[in-house]
Design a protein around this motif. Structure first.
Motif, PDB file in Angstrom:
ATOM      1  N   PRO A   1      36.418  34.581  41.512  1.00 13.25           N
ATOM      2  CA  PRO A   1      35.335  34.974  40.437  1.00 13.25           C
ATOM      3  C   PRO A   1      34.396  34.191  40.283  1.00 13.25           C
ATOM      4  O   PRO A   1      34.058  33.008  41.358  1.00 13.25           O
ATOM      5  CB  PRO A   1      36.344  34.486  39.298  1.00 13.25           C
ATOM      6  N   GLY A   2      33.450  34.399  39.511  1.00  7.98           N
ATOM      7  CA  GLY A   2      31.883  33.970  39.633  1.00  7.98           C
ATOM      8  C   GLY A   2      31.985  32.639  38.521  1.00  7.98           C
ATOM      9  O   GLY A   2      30.778  31.860  38.718  1.00  7.98           O
ATOM     10  N   HIS A   3      33.107  32.221  37.819  1.00 11.59           N
ATOM     11  CA  HIS A   3      32.972  31.170  36.910  1.00 11.59           C
ATOM     12  C   HIS A   3      34.439  30.602  36.893  1.00 11.59           C
ATOM     13  O   HIS A   3      35.282  31.262  37.157  1.00 11.59           O
ATOM     14  CB  HIS A   3      32.589  31.622  35.576  1.00 11.59           C
ATOM     15  N   GLY A   4      34.283  29.336  36.293  1.00  8.80           N
ATOM     16  CA  GLY A   4      35.459  28.739  35.998  1.00  8.80           C
ATOM     17  C   GLY A   4      35.701  28.093  34.756  1.00  8.80           C
ATOM     18  O   GLY A   4      34.755  28.433  33.998  1.00  8.80           O
ATOM     19  N   ALA A   5      36.646  27.235  34.402  1.00  9.48           N
ATOM     20  CA  ALA A   5      36.753  26.591  33.282  1.00  9.48           C
ATOM     21  C   ALA A   5      35.427  25.897  32.608  1.00  9.48           C
ATOM     22  O   ALA A   5      34.699  25.270  33.474  1.00  9.48           O
ATOM     23  CB  ALA A   5      37.686  25.686  33.161  1.00  9.48           C
ATOM     24  N   GLY A   6      34.968  26.050  31.424  1.00  7.00           N
ATOM     25  CA  GLY A   6      33.950  25.477  31.117  1.00  7.00           C
ATOM     26  C   GLY A   6      32.591  26.274  30.733  1.00  7.00           C
ATOM     27  O   GLY A   6      31.726  26.081  30.034  1.00  7.00           O
ATOM     28  N   SER A   7      32.704  27.613  31.446  1.00  3.42           N
ATOM     29  CA  SER A   7      31.545  28.448  31.299  1.00  3.42           C
ATOM     30  C   SER A   7      31.748  29.435  30.023  1.00  3.42           C
ATOM     31  O   SER A   7      32.746  29.364  29.427  1.00  3.42           O
ATOM     32  CB  SER A   7      31.799  29.565  32.331  1.00  3.42           C
ATOM     33  N   ALA A   8      30.677  29.525  29.316  1.00  2.00           N
ATOM     34  CA  ALA A   8      30.492  30.137  27.961  1.00  2.00           C
ATOM     35  C   ALA A   8      30.518  31.674  28.486  1.00  2.00           C
ATOM     36  O   ALA A   8      30.200  32.724  27.469  1.00  2.00           O
ATOM     37  CB  ALA A   8      29.342  29.950  27.475  1.00  2.00           C
ATOM     38  N   CYS A   9      30.857  32.203  29.697  1.00  4.68           N
ATOM     39  CA  CYS A   9      30.887  33.673  29.869  1.00  4.68           C
ATOM     40  C   CYS A   9      32.114  34.295  29.558  1.00  4.68           C
ATOM     41  O   CYS A   9      32.462  35.344  29.849  1.00  4.68           O
ATOM     42  CB  CYS A   9      30.601  33.903  31.409  1.00  4.68           C
ATOM     43  N   GLY A  10      33.262  33.599  29.123  1.00  2.00           N
ATOM     44  CA  GLY A  10      34.448  33.946  28.613  1.00  2.00           C
ATOM     45  C   GLY A  10      35.176  32.931  27.600  1.00  2.00           C
ATOM     46  O   GLY A  10      34.324  31.794  27.325  1.00  2.00           O
ATOM     47  N   LYS A  11      36.267  33.131  27.065  1.00  2.00           N
ATOM     48  CA  LYS A  11      36.699  31.955  26.263  1.00  2.00           C
ATOM     49  C   LYS A  11      38.207  31.377  26.627  1.00  2.00           C
ATOM     50  O   LYS A  11      38.200  30.197  26.010  1.00  2.00           O
ATOM     51  CB  LYS A  11      37.231  32.912  24.813  1.00  2.00           C
ATOM     52  N   ALA A  12      38.394  31.715  27.644  1.00  4.70           N
ATOM     53  CA  ALA A  12      39.854  30.919  28.073  1.00  4.70           C
ATOM     54  C   ALA A  12      39.961  30.996  29.620  1.00  4.70           C
ATOM     55  O   ALA A  12      41.005  31.331  30.455  1.00  4.70           O
ATOM     56  CB  ALA A  12      41.136  31.795  27.590  1.00  4.70           C
TER      57      ALA A  12
ATOM     58  N   PRO B   1      40.420  28.205  41.469  1.00 10.21           N
ATOM     59  CA  PRO B   1      39.198  28.700  42.103  1.00 10.21           C
ATOM     60  C   PRO B   1      39.614  30.287  42.566  1.00 10.21           C
ATOM     61  O   PRO B   1      38.395  30.812  42.771  1.00 10.21           O
ATOM     62  CB  PRO B   1      39.183  27.926  43.349  1.00 10.21           C
ATOM     63  N   SER B   2      40.844  30.602  42.480  1.00  9.50           N
ATOM     64  CA  SER B   2      41.010  32.103  42.831  1.00  9.50           C
ATOM     65  C   SER B   2      42.231  32.318  42.174  1.00  9.50           C
ATOM     66  O   SER B   2      42.974  31.635  41.637  1.00  9.50           O
ATOM     67  CB  SER B   2      41.053  32.330  44.305  1.00  9.50           C
ATOM     68  N   THR B   3      42.522  33.660  42.328  1.00  7.82           N
ATOM     69  CA  THR B   3      43.481  34.476  41.733  1.00  7.82           C
ATOM     70  C   THR B   3      44.000  35.730  42.612  1.00  7.82           C
ATOM     71  O   THR B   3      43.532  35.819  43.880  1.00  7.82           O
ATOM     72  CB  THR B   3      43.517  34.952  40.087  1.00  7.82           C
ATOM     73  N   SER B   4      44.909  36.697  42.048  1.00 12.66           N
ATOM     74  CA  SER B   4      44.942  37.857  42.911  1.00 12.66           C
ATOM     75  C   SER B   4      45.115  39.109  41.652  1.00 12.66           C
ATOM     76  O   SER B   4      45.416  38.662  40.596  1.00 12.66           O
ATOM     77  CB  SER B   4      46.213  37.927  43.643  1.00 12.66           C
ATOM     78  N   VAL B   5      45.056  40.084  42.560  1.00 17.14           N
ATOM     79  CA  VAL B   5      45.319  41.246  41.696  1.00 17.14           C
ATOM     80  C   VAL B   5      46.784  41.570  41.108  1.00 17.14           C
ATOM     81  O   VAL B   5      46.890  41.646  39.645  1.00 17.14           O
ATOM     82  CB  VAL B   5      44.850  42.699  42.318  1.00 17.14           C
ATOM     83  N   GLY B   6      47.538  41.174  41.843  1.00 12.66           N
ATOM     84  CA  GLY B   6      48.963  41.268  41.208  1.00 12.66           C
ATOM     85  C   GLY B   6      49.339  39.945  40.125  1.00 12.66           C
ATOM     86  O   GLY B   6      49.910  40.353  39.281  1.00 12.66           O
ATOM     87  N   TYR B   7      48.809  38.961  40.251  1.00 13.13           N
ATOM     88  CA  TYR B   7      49.051  37.768  39.295  1.00 13.13           C
ATOM     89  C   TYR B   7      48.570  38.086  38.162  1.00 13.13           C
ATOM     90  O   TYR B   7      49.173  38.221  37.188  1.00 13.13           O
ATOM     91  CB  TYR B   7      48.522  36.454  40.176  1.00 13.13           C
ATOM     92  N   GLU B   8      47.212  38.782  38.117  1.00 18.88           N
ATOM     93  CA  GLU B   8      46.577  38.945  36.776  1.00 18.88           C
ATOM     94  C   GLU B   8      47.397  40.101  36.177  1.00 18.88           C
ATOM     95  O   GLU B   8      47.361  40.512  34.914  1.00 18.88           O
ATOM     96  CB  GLU B   8      45.056  39.379  37.181  1.00 18.88           C
TER      97      GLU B   8
END
Length: 477
Positions: free
Chosen positions: A190-201, A206-213
């Motif tokens: 993704p383009g952001h991590g914790a602390g960004s105002a572009c989302g709430k949680a 640094p990464s995830t996967s389609v299956g995990y999400e």
């Protein structure tokens, strides 16, 4: 294949350099404006940057796409999606859903994933030296680790009216029709991590996967049940305040940020020159010392940036280049530290930095007004201003205070009293120092609450009061 994440902790923003070692070529996605980090990374890996692109018209930082393309001669590509109102205004190749960028053996395939913004693209990455199937997704501000890109920024910061509902519906559709149709093994960057105002949680991973999400995200059950309205309600509820400078970023990124070109080191300035400039208003000093040092004595009308790691964020709260063209002088130990601060500031378009000063010795001095928690009740004031976020204020605040986020105070001067004293506080004092310095420079009379809300709560507890109850949003003193 080389995939490197370049992370800016100040703005919680990630950009990516992806390279083909066989061809010695690389592409950079969502670069920031201080581009040397990409040039150095490419050089260390014996690569040339031949392509630059971005996922969408950003609101939280000033894009470095044009800067990097100009420096390297790389081909610049941007989204052609989103309709007439969301077209970039500068020259670049246009990408639509399904279009590709080739870098050596690598292929990036654009996916139109609207919701956060109408023109948003994500990029599937395929390493052709290994397979003809994609293995990675650069999701920009579409899907984060544990969260989604908020669809309300156009309303919050760019002058939109109720665009959040259509954005939320688009985001639901992008998840259903694009993201959840991808294979579970696909790694998501993704383009952001914790602390960004572009989302709430947003998560810190640094990464995830389609299956995990698919399995563990908050939104997965809504998609599994086909509950679009429940998804929209949950998505829009509790989004954090968006700093007011986001509107300027959105406009500048659409029009095309100015290309700065090569920047030499900042020169150390003479204290006499700076003192004269501060006196007549032709210079503004950005005081980078801790809050305690500023409270011991600072320079009149200086702006406080007490957290070096947040110089971009806090600088953009305190200085609006659309209204203010005063050249900036940085308080920094040496040219290297000044250059680092400058790098942060240009990420949010604060370009008019003319030099640095290692000390405030020899400059006019003033001691900012500060009030202790014990003195607060007897302090003559016209307003008690809580400069934390909405959620923090709702969770507990000092009775009688008004909430106005520190990232918005400079843009809401008309709603604040010009006569009388404004007492300000945040959680610990850092954001308060930034906001109060901006208000003082704008001509307001401001007193800071020493220790801010945390200090006030400790004092309440020391007095034997139930701080949790007395600080509650019910307004009990």
């Amino acid at each position: 294949m080389l995939l490197e994440r370049i992370y800016d902790h100040d703005l919680a923003q990630a950009s990516y350099l992806i390279g083909c070692q066989a061809a010695g070529q690389a592409i950079v996605v969502d670069p920031r404006r201080d581009i040397q980090v990409y040039l150095d990374l490419a050089a260390r890996n014996s690569m040339s940057i031949t392509a630059v692109t971005e996922t969408h018209i950003h609101a939280d930082f000033l894009s470095g796409s044009r800067e990097l393309a100009a420096a390297t001669g790389a081909t610049l590509s941007v989204s052609a999606e989103g309709g007439a109102d969301w077209q970039y205004a500068f020259e670049a190749e246009r990408l639509s859903d399904g279009d590709t960028i080739t870098v050596g053996n690598l292929t990036l395939t654009a996916l139109h994933t609207p919701g956060h913004t109408p023109e948003h693209l994500s990029y599937l990455v395929t390493d052709g030296a290994v397979t003809d199937q994609p293995g990675y997704l650069l999701s920009g501000d579409f899907v984060f680790s544990g969260d989604l890109g908020r669809p309300d920024l156009l309303d919050e910061a760019a002058g939109g009216v109720d665009t959040r509902y259509e954005g939320a519906r688009q985001l639901y559709g992008s998840l259903r029709d694009v993201f959840l149709r991808l294979p579970d093994h696909l790694q998501v960057f993704p383009g952001h991590g914790a602390g960004s105002a572009c989302g709430k949680a947003l998560g810190s991973l640094p990464s995830t996967s389609v299956g995990y999400e698919r399995l563990y995200s908050w939104w997965g059950p809504y998609l599994a049940l086909g509950d679009e309205q429940g998804f929209i309600r949950e998505l829009l509820d509790g989004q954090p305040d968006a700093p007011a400078y986001f509107g300027r970023m959105k406009h500048q990124n659409r029009q095309g940020p100015a290309v700065l070109g090569a920047r030499g080191p900042l020169a150390e300035m003479d204290a006499t020159t700076v003192a004269a400039g501060v006196e007549d208003g032709s210079l503004v000093l950005m005081d980078t010392r801790p809050v305690e040092a500023v409270h011991s004595g600072s320079v009149p009308r200086s702006l406080s940036l007490p957290n070096p790691g947040k110089a971009a964020s806090h600088g953009a709260w305190a200085y609006d280049p659309e209204r203010d063209s005063t050249p900036i002088v940085l308080l920094a130990a040496d040219a290297e530290q000044a250059g680092d601060y400058w790098d942060h500031l240009i990420r949010v378009g604060l370009d008019r930095v003319v030099g640095y000063l290692p000390s405030i010795e020899g400059l006019p001095a003033v001691t900012p007004a500060v009030v202790s928690p014990a003195e607060l009740a007897s302090t003559d004031r016209v307003l008690l201003l809580d400069v934390r976020g909405r959620g923090e204020h709702a969770a507990g605040h000092i009775a009688g205070s008004r909430q106005l986020n520190a990232g918005r105070v400079l843009w809401n001067q008309d709603s604040l009293p010009r006569e009388g004293t404004i007492v300000t506080y945040c959680q610990t004092g850092v954001r308060n120092s930034v906001a109060s310095s901006a208000l003082r420079r704008a001509g307001f009379t401001v007193t800071e609450l020493d220790g801010s809300y945390a200090g006030w709560r400790r004092w309440q507890e020391g007095q034997g009061h139930d701080a949790g109850h007395s600080a509650a949003a019910s307004g009990v003193a």
